[in-house]
Enzyme design. Structure first.
Site, PDB file in Angstrom:
ATOM      1  N   GLY A   1       0.803  -1.218   0.000  1.00  0.00           N
ATOM      2  CA  GLY A   1       0.000   0.000   0.000  1.00  0.00           C
ATOM      3  C   GLY A   1       0.834   1.266   0.000  1.00  0.00           C
ATOM      4  O   GLY A   1       2.012   1.240  -0.329  1.00  0.00           O
ATOM      5  N   ALA A   2       0.193   2.396   0.370  1.00  0.00           N
ATOM      6  CA  ALA A   2       0.792   3.727   0.229  1.00  0.00           C
ATOM      7  C   ALA A   2       1.291   3.852  -1.215  1.00  0.00           C
ATOM      8  O   ALA A   2       2.456   4.144  -1.487  1.00  0.00           O
ATOM      9  CB  ALA A   2       1.919   3.965   1.236  1.00  0.00           C
TER      10      ALA A   2
ATOM     11  N   HIS B   1       2.272   4.530  -5.016  1.00  0.00           N
ATOM     12  CA  HIS B   1       2.835   5.645  -5.779  1.00  0.00           C
ATOM     13  C   HIS B   1       2.941   5.213  -7.234  1.00  0.00           C
ATOM     14  O   HIS B   1       2.548   4.096  -7.599  1.00  0.00           O
ATOM     15  CB  HIS B   1       4.188   6.066  -5.190  1.00  0.00           C
ATOM     16  CG  HIS B   1       5.166   4.938  -4.995  1.00  0.00           C
ATOM     17  ND1 HIS B   1       5.605   4.164  -6.044  1.00  0.00           N
ATOM     18  CD2 HIS B   1       5.742   4.431  -3.869  1.00  0.00           C
ATOM     19  CE1 HIS B   1       6.443   3.251  -5.591  1.00  0.00           C
ATOM     20  NE2 HIS B   1       6.538   3.372  -4.268  1.00  0.00           N
ATOM     21  N   GLU B   2       3.506   6.103  -8.050  1.00  0.00           N
ATOM     22  CA  GLU B   2       3.600   5.865  -9.487  1.00  0.00           C
ATOM     23  C   GLU B   2       4.359   4.556  -9.806  1.00  0.00           C
ATOM     24  O   GLU B   2       4.071   3.910 -10.812  1.00  0.00           O
ATOM     25  CB  GLU B   2       4.263   7.095 -10.122  1.00  0.00           C
ATOM     26  CG  GLU B   2       4.237   7.175 -11.604  1.00  0.00           C
ATOM     27  CD  GLU B   2       2.850   7.042 -12.235  1.00  0.00           C
ATOM     28  OE1 GLU B   2       1.850   7.491 -11.637  1.00  0.00           O
ATOM     29  OE2 GLU B   2       2.789   6.454 -13.337  1.00  0.00           O
ATOM     30  N   GLY B   3       5.323   4.179  -8.959  1.00  0.00           N
ATOM     31  CA  GLY B   3       6.044   2.912  -9.181  1.00  0.00           C
ATOM     32  C   GLY B   3       5.077   1.739  -9.130  1.00  0.00           C
ATOM     33  O   GLY B   3       5.033   0.892 -10.036  1.00  0.00           O
ATOM     34  N   HIS B   4       4.261   1.690  -8.076  1.00  0.00           N
ATOM     35  CA  HIS B   4       3.268   0.617  -7.962  1.00  0.00           C
ATOM     36  C   HIS B   4       2.298   0.651  -9.154  1.00  0.00           C
ATOM     37  O   HIS B   4       1.950  -0.382  -9.715  1.00  0.00           O
ATOM     38  CB  HIS B   4       2.440   0.788  -6.684  1.00  0.00           C
ATOM     39  CG  HIS B   4       3.214   0.707  -5.401  1.00  0.00           C
ATOM     40  ND1 HIS B   4       3.342   1.774  -4.545  1.00  0.00           N
ATOM     41  CD2 HIS B   4       3.880  -0.319  -4.812  1.00  0.00           C
ATOM     42  CE1 HIS B   4       4.046   1.417  -3.488  1.00  0.00           C
ATOM     43  NE2 HIS B   4       4.405   0.144  -3.622  1.00  0.00           N
TER      44      HIS B   4
ATOM     45  N   ASP C   1      13.288  -3.560  -5.627  1.00  0.00           N
ATOM     46  CA  ASP C   1      13.635  -4.524  -4.572  1.00  0.00           C
ATOM     47  C   ASP C   1      14.281  -5.727  -5.263  1.00  0.00           C
ATOM     48  O   ASP C   1      13.663  -6.774  -5.425  1.00  0.00           O
ATOM     49  CB  ASP C   1      12.369  -4.907  -3.803  1.00  0.00           C
ATOM     50  CG  ASP C   1      11.742  -3.697  -3.139  1.00  0.00           C
ATOM     51  OD1 ASP C   1      12.202  -3.287  -2.076  1.00  0.00           O
ATOM     52  OD2 ASP C   1      10.797  -3.116  -3.729  1.00  0.00           O
TER      53      ASP C   1
ATOM     54  N   GLN D   1      14.723  -9.074  -3.530  1.00  0.00           N
ATOM     55  CA  GLN D   1      13.393  -9.678  -3.344  1.00  0.00           C
ATOM     56  C   GLN D   1      12.932 -10.363  -4.637  1.00  0.00           C
ATOM     57  O   GLN D   1      12.373 -11.464  -4.605  1.00  0.00           O
ATOM     58  CB  GLN D   1      12.401  -8.591  -2.938  1.00  0.00           C
ATOM     59  CG  GLN D   1      10.945  -9.021  -2.969  1.00  0.00           C
ATOM     60  CD  GLN D   1      10.035  -7.931  -2.445  1.00  0.00           C
ATOM     61  OE1 GLN D   1       9.946  -7.741  -1.243  1.00  0.00           O
ATOM     62  NE2 GLN D   1       9.360  -7.211  -3.321  1.00  0.00           N
TER      63      GLN D   1
ATOM     64  N   SER E   1       9.482   5.345  -3.436  1.00  0.00           N
ATOM     65  CA  SER E   1       9.314   4.394  -2.334  1.00  0.00           C
ATOM     66  C   SER E   1       8.297   4.967  -1.356  1.00  0.00           C
ATOM     67  O   SER E   1       8.266   6.184  -1.138  1.00  0.00           O
ATOM     68  CB  SER E   1      10.659   4.196  -1.616  1.00  0.00           C
ATOM     69  OG  SER E   1      10.448   3.587  -0.350  1.00  0.00           O
TER      70      SER E   1
HETATM   71  P1  AMP Z   1       6.035  -2.400  -1.599  1.00  0.00           P
HETATM   72  O1  AMP Z   1       4.651  -1.876  -1.456  1.00  0.00           O
HETATM   73  O2  AMP Z   1       7.089  -1.407  -1.276  1.00  0.00           O
HETATM   74  O3  AMP Z   1       6.220  -3.732  -0.935  1.00  0.00           O
HETATM   75  O4  AMP Z   1       6.233  -2.673  -3.140  1.00  0.00           O
HETATM   76  C1  AMP Z   1       5.325  -3.443  -3.882  1.00  0.00           C
HETATM   77  C2  AMP Z   1       5.917  -3.732  -5.236  1.00  0.00           C
HETATM   78  O5  AMP Z   1       6.175  -2.505  -5.897  1.00  0.00           O
HETATM   79  C3  AMP Z   1       7.268  -4.474  -5.145  1.00  0.00           C
HETATM   80  O6  AMP Z   1       7.338  -5.423  -6.195  1.00  0.00           O
HETATM   81  C4  AMP Z   1       8.262  -3.363  -5.335  1.00  0.00           C
HETATM   82  O7  AMP Z   1       9.484  -3.803  -5.886  1.00  0.00           O
HETATM   83  C5  AMP Z   1       7.519  -2.480  -6.329  1.00  0.00           C
HETATM   84  N1  AMP Z   1       8.049  -1.118  -6.286  1.00  0.00           N
HETATM   85  C6  AMP Z   1       8.173  -0.303  -5.215  1.00  0.00           C
HETATM   86  N2  AMP Z   1       8.763   0.860  -5.565  1.00  0.00           N
HETATM   87  C7  AMP Z   1       9.019   0.768  -6.902  1.00  0.00           C
HETATM   88  C8  AMP Z   1       9.622   1.632  -7.864  1.00  0.00           C
HETATM   89  N3  AMP Z   1      10.097   2.834  -7.520  1.00  0.00           N
HETATM   90  N4  AMP Z   1       9.726   1.197  -9.134  1.00  0.00           N
HETATM   91  C9  AMP Z   1       9.258  -0.024  -9.494  1.00  0.00           C
HETATM   92  N5  AMP Z   1       8.676  -0.884  -8.644  1.00  0.00           N
HETATM   93  C10 AMP Z   1       8.562  -0.493  -7.362  1.00  0.00           C
END
Ligand code: AMP
Length: 283
Positions: free
Chosen positions: A31-32, A34-37, A150, A153, A185
């Site tokens: 959650g939280a 962002h554009e990456g997700h 990640d 991961q 992030s």
């Molecule tokens: P998280 O919510 O941080 O556990 O991330 C969920 C998924 O989003 C994971 O597969 C992360 O690797 C991916 N993710 C988080 N930040 C980014 C980013 N800046 N660019 C690409 N994928 C991301």
């Protein structure tokens, strides 16, 4: 988009899709968003008939209780963003749904989970591997999208599905960055304005180091210089900065195969990670 919190509704929904011959892509998140997700969600939508995004702040992957407590949560806003992206289901279970009374199984992936984050966050990758295995099985994912942000991961998850014959194809998505290079992030939300100014230097210094190594500079001294430069720029501590093989994450003392630099560093209490490809072959 439907928000589902319980396993029986989830299996009813995915069961109906599967019966109709539809494929499912899953994006696991905490959650939280962002554009990456959201880029991962777009990739999911382009790779299967149905998209499920999971939001679960998984307690077993936090080795630091205050990090878990302070982890940003914004489910209503996340749901609105996912609705706009056209996700079919948001699966946001309570912890008791994932870890009911008596839950006693732990998945531990050796090799790729050792060193780097694994060395500094004991138990973290066991928590990740266990919850990802459960989420992939619960959602009957044909595909699952994970960010290269990640990077360790991603390797752990790829190893996990191979070793346990989980029938989900794992797809990596390149890291999405701010205009100044900072990898997006959820933890960036916790940076003070002064820390936010320093944060992009992490990407800048490792990118510079990757360029130097690709030009033939020695790995150890280049990484040492980069580590000092990161700390001199305002980071409180570099936890690790290493070059590893792209293929299997093994340590690489020299650029003898495609490689990545991986880094973790603290700005105050906030731990940022990043990684960059080292261009190969070296000249
Ligand atoms: P998280 O919510 O941080 O556990 O991330 C969920 C998924 O989003 C994971 O597969 C992360 O690797 C991916 N993710 C988080 N930040 C980014 C980013 N800046 N660019 C690409 N994928 C991301």
């Amino acid at each position: 988009m439907r928000t589902i919190r319980d396993l029986s509704s989830l299996s009813e929904t995915v069961g109906a899709w599967k019966k109709g011959g539809e494929t499912i892509a899953v994006v696991p998140t905490m959650g939280a968003l962002h554009e990456g997700h959201l880029s991962l969600v777009r990739m999911a939508k382009n790779s299967a008939d149905r998209t499920i995004v999971t939001i679960f702040v998984n307690p077993t992957q936090f080795n630091n209780p205050s990090d878990l407590e302070l982890y940003p949560r914004s489910e209503a806003q996340d749901a609105a963003l996912l609705e706009l992206e056209g996700a079919d289901v948001l699966f946001a279970p309570a912890a008791t749904e994932i870890y009911p009374d008596g839950f006693s199984t732990k998945i531990s992936v050796s090799g790729v989970s050792e060193g780097l984050c694994g060395a500094f966050r004991p138990g973290h990758f066991d928590g990740v591997a266990t919850v990802v295995a459960k989420l992939l099985l619960m959602t009957q994912a044909d595909k699952a999208i994970f960010g290269e942000k990640d990077y360790q991961q991603l390797h752990v998850v790829r190893r996990l599905v191979r070793d346990l014959n989980i029938r989900s194809e794992i797809i990596g998505h390149p890291t999405v960055r701010e205009a100044d290079g900072l990898a997006l992030s959820s933890r960036n939300l916790r940076l003070t304005p002064a820390q936010r100014k320093i944060a992009p230097k992490l990407a800048a210094f490792i990118s510079e180091a990757a360029g130097k190594i690709a030009q033939g500079r020695p790995v150890a001294s280049t990484l040492l210089q980069a580590r000092c430069a990161i700390e001199a720029s305002g980071f409180d501590k570099v936890e690790y900065l290493e070059m590893r093989a792209e293929k299997d994450l093994k340590p690489l003392p020299a650029l003898t195969e495609p490689a990545r630099l991986l880094v973790a560093a603290f700005l105050g209490e906030i731990r940022l990670i990043d990684n960059m490809i080292v261009p190969f072959p070296a000249r």
